[in-house]
Design an enzyme around this catalytic site. Structure first.
Site, PDB file in Angstrom:
ATOM      1  N   GLU A   1       0.860  -1.192   0.000  1.00  0.00           N
ATOM      2  CA  GLU A   1       0.000   0.000   0.000  1.00  0.00           C
ATOM      3  C   GLU A   1       0.889   1.233   0.000  1.00  0.00           C
ATOM      4  O   GLU A   1       1.569   1.517   0.978  1.00  0.00           O
ATOM      5  CB  GLU A   1      -0.898  -0.008   1.243  1.00  0.00           C
ATOM      6  CG  GLU A   1      -1.750   1.254   1.356  1.00  0.00           C
ATOM      7  CD  GLU A   1      -2.464   1.384   2.702  1.00  0.00           C
ATOM      8  OE1 GLU A   1      -2.711   0.367   3.369  1.00  0.00           O
ATOM      9  OE2 GLU A   1      -2.766   2.534   3.083  1.00  0.00           O
TER      10      GLU A   1
ATOM     11  N   ARG B   1       0.622  10.389   0.141  1.00  0.00           N
ATOM     12  CA  ARG B   1       0.960  11.442   1.112  1.00  0.00           C
ATOM     13  C   ARG B   1       2.151  12.248   0.655  1.00  0.00           C
ATOM     14  O   ARG B   1       2.595  13.152   1.370  1.00  0.00           O
ATOM     15  CB  ARG B   1       1.301  10.828   2.476  1.00  0.00           C
ATOM     16  CG  ARG B   1       0.139  10.172   3.122  1.00  0.00           C
ATOM     17  CD  ARG B   1       0.497   9.604   4.463  1.00  0.00           C
ATOM     18  NE  ARG B   1      -0.525   8.631   4.815  1.00  0.00           N
ATOM     19  CZ  ARG B   1      -0.514   7.891   5.894  1.00  0.00           C
ATOM     20  NH1 ARG B   1       0.468   8.002   6.762  1.00  0.00           N
ATOM     21  NH2 ARG B   1      -1.481   7.036   6.118  1.00  0.00           N
TER      22      ARG B   1
ATOM     23  N   THR C   1      -4.442   6.161   1.639  1.00  0.00           N
ATOM     24  CA  THR C   1      -4.753   7.559   1.957  1.00  0.00           C
ATOM     25  C   THR C   1      -5.600   8.245   0.885  1.00  0.00           C
ATOM     26  O   THR C   1      -5.407   9.428   0.600  1.00  0.00           O
ATOM     27  CB  THR C   1      -3.447   8.376   2.248  1.00  0.00           C
ATOM     28  OG1 THR C   1      -2.510   7.563   2.962  1.00  0.00           O
ATOM     29  CG2 THR C   1      -3.746   9.595   3.111  1.00  0.00           C
TER      30      THR C   1
ATOM     31  N   LYS D   1     -11.038  -1.355   6.875  1.00  0.00           N
ATOM     32  CA  LYS D   1      -9.815  -1.034   7.620  1.00  0.00           C
ATOM     33  C   LYS D   1     -10.244  -0.376   8.926  1.00  0.00           C
ATOM     34  O   LYS D   1     -11.052   0.564   8.904  1.00  0.00           O
ATOM     35  CB  LYS D   1      -8.987  -0.069   6.759  1.00  0.00           C
ATOM     36  CG  LYS D   1      -7.941   0.739   7.507  1.00  0.00           C
ATOM     37  CD  LYS D   1      -7.064   1.500   6.526  1.00  0.00           C
ATOM     38  CE  LYS D   1      -6.398   2.700   7.165  1.00  0.00           C
ATOM     39  NZ  LYS D   1      -4.993   2.857   6.745  1.00  0.00           N
TER      40      LYS D   1
HETATM   41  C1  3PG Z   1      -1.235   5.019   8.548  1.00  0.00           C
HETATM   42  O1  3PG Z   1      -2.093   5.124   7.705  1.00  0.00           O
HETATM   43  O2  3PG Z   1      -0.448   5.911   8.889  1.00  0.00           O
HETATM   44  C2  3PG Z   1      -1.145   3.686   9.139  1.00  0.00           C
HETATM   45  O3  3PG Z   1      -2.219   3.424   9.904  1.00  0.00           O
HETATM   46  C3  3PG Z   1       0.136   3.360   9.771  1.00  0.00           C
HETATM   47  O4  3PG Z   1       0.160   3.554  11.104  1.00  0.00           O
HETATM   48  P1  3PG Z   1       1.494   3.128  11.888  1.00  0.00           P
HETATM   49  O5  3PG Z   1       2.571   4.087  11.486  1.00  0.00           O
HETATM   50  O6  3PG Z   1       1.123   3.252  13.329  1.00  0.00           O
HETATM   51  O7  3PG Z   1       1.815   1.715  11.496  1.00  0.00           O
END
Ligand code: 3PG
Length: 207
Positions: free
Chosen positions: A40, A44, A68, A128
């Site tokens: 994934e 971002r 995202t 999710k």
């Molecule tokens: C995110 O989208 O940032 C994820 O949920 C990852 O979270 P993490 O950095 O706590 O694994």
């Protein structure tokens, strides 16, 4: 593709942030080397779409998706870049509809019972849980298993190699996600061997 099929490739989906397009292919190869096929790549960073495109073109064994997704434009851009699936931190019916229209399998984010009901009413039954630990983690997932017995969850947010097995032992959790497989310091130093090690550790979690 049904997004639930993503769980067939292993217990952990890495949540990836790519700052430089040139890192996309070596990072994908390092993860694959460690037994992780589903990737994934979060939208971002300014090069995220190019990164997805590079992985889709050059690493055919990888199943690359976009994370995202916040807007309808994110969904169409992700599809054009070659994403095979998409993940959103929350859910709206318009996001669900656009993904259906463009045939982009969506793993929508939820954190409350109402959001589970909304996404499920729109036809989504693999969701999710985000941000998993902050919204209640294991206890919330156990709570959801009563009223939402037919729904499966991919918890993401606050999970580590130490806690992933506890999440994965829940009957409603076939797979979990996290950024711990691709720490920024390793990426900056192009330390791909370390990422392969973390991937091996994650992909060999017994569920
Ligand atoms: C995110 O989208 O940032 C994820 O949920 C990852 O979270 P993490 O950095 O706590 O694994």
């Amino acid at each position: 593709m049904n997004t639930l099929d993503l769980a067939n490739y292993g217990p952990v989906i890495p949540v990836i942030v790519i700052e430089k397009t040139e890192d996309a292919v070596p990072m994908a190869e390092a993860l694959l080397e460690g037994g992780i096929r589903v990737l994934e790549v979060t939208l971002r960073t300014s090069c995220a779409l190019q990164a997805i495109e590079a992985i889709a073109k050059n690493v055919p064994e990888a199943i690359v998706g976009a994370g995202t997704l916040r807007t309808k434009a994110d969904a169409t851009n992700a599809k054009i870049a070659g994403s095979q699936f998409a993940v959103s931190p929350g859910y709206t019916t318009s996001m669900g509809n656009v993904c259906k229209e463009i045939d982009l399998p969506l793993l929508p984010g939820v954190s409350t019972g109402s959001e589970v009901m909304m996404a499920n009413d729109d036809g989504f039954n693999f969701l999710k849980l985000f941000p998993a630990v902050a919204v209640g983690g294991i206890n919330l997932l156990k709570g959801f298993s009563g009223p939402f017995a037919d729904i499966k969850f991919c918890p993401t947010g606050g999970i580590s190699i130490q806690t992933a097995p506890d999440f994965l032992s829940l009957p409603n959790v076939p797979v979990c996600g996290g950024t711990w497989l691709t720490p920024k310091e390793h990426v900056v130093q192009k330390n791909w061997g370390e990422i392969t090690k973390l991937a091996k550790e994650a992909s060999s979690i017994k569920v």
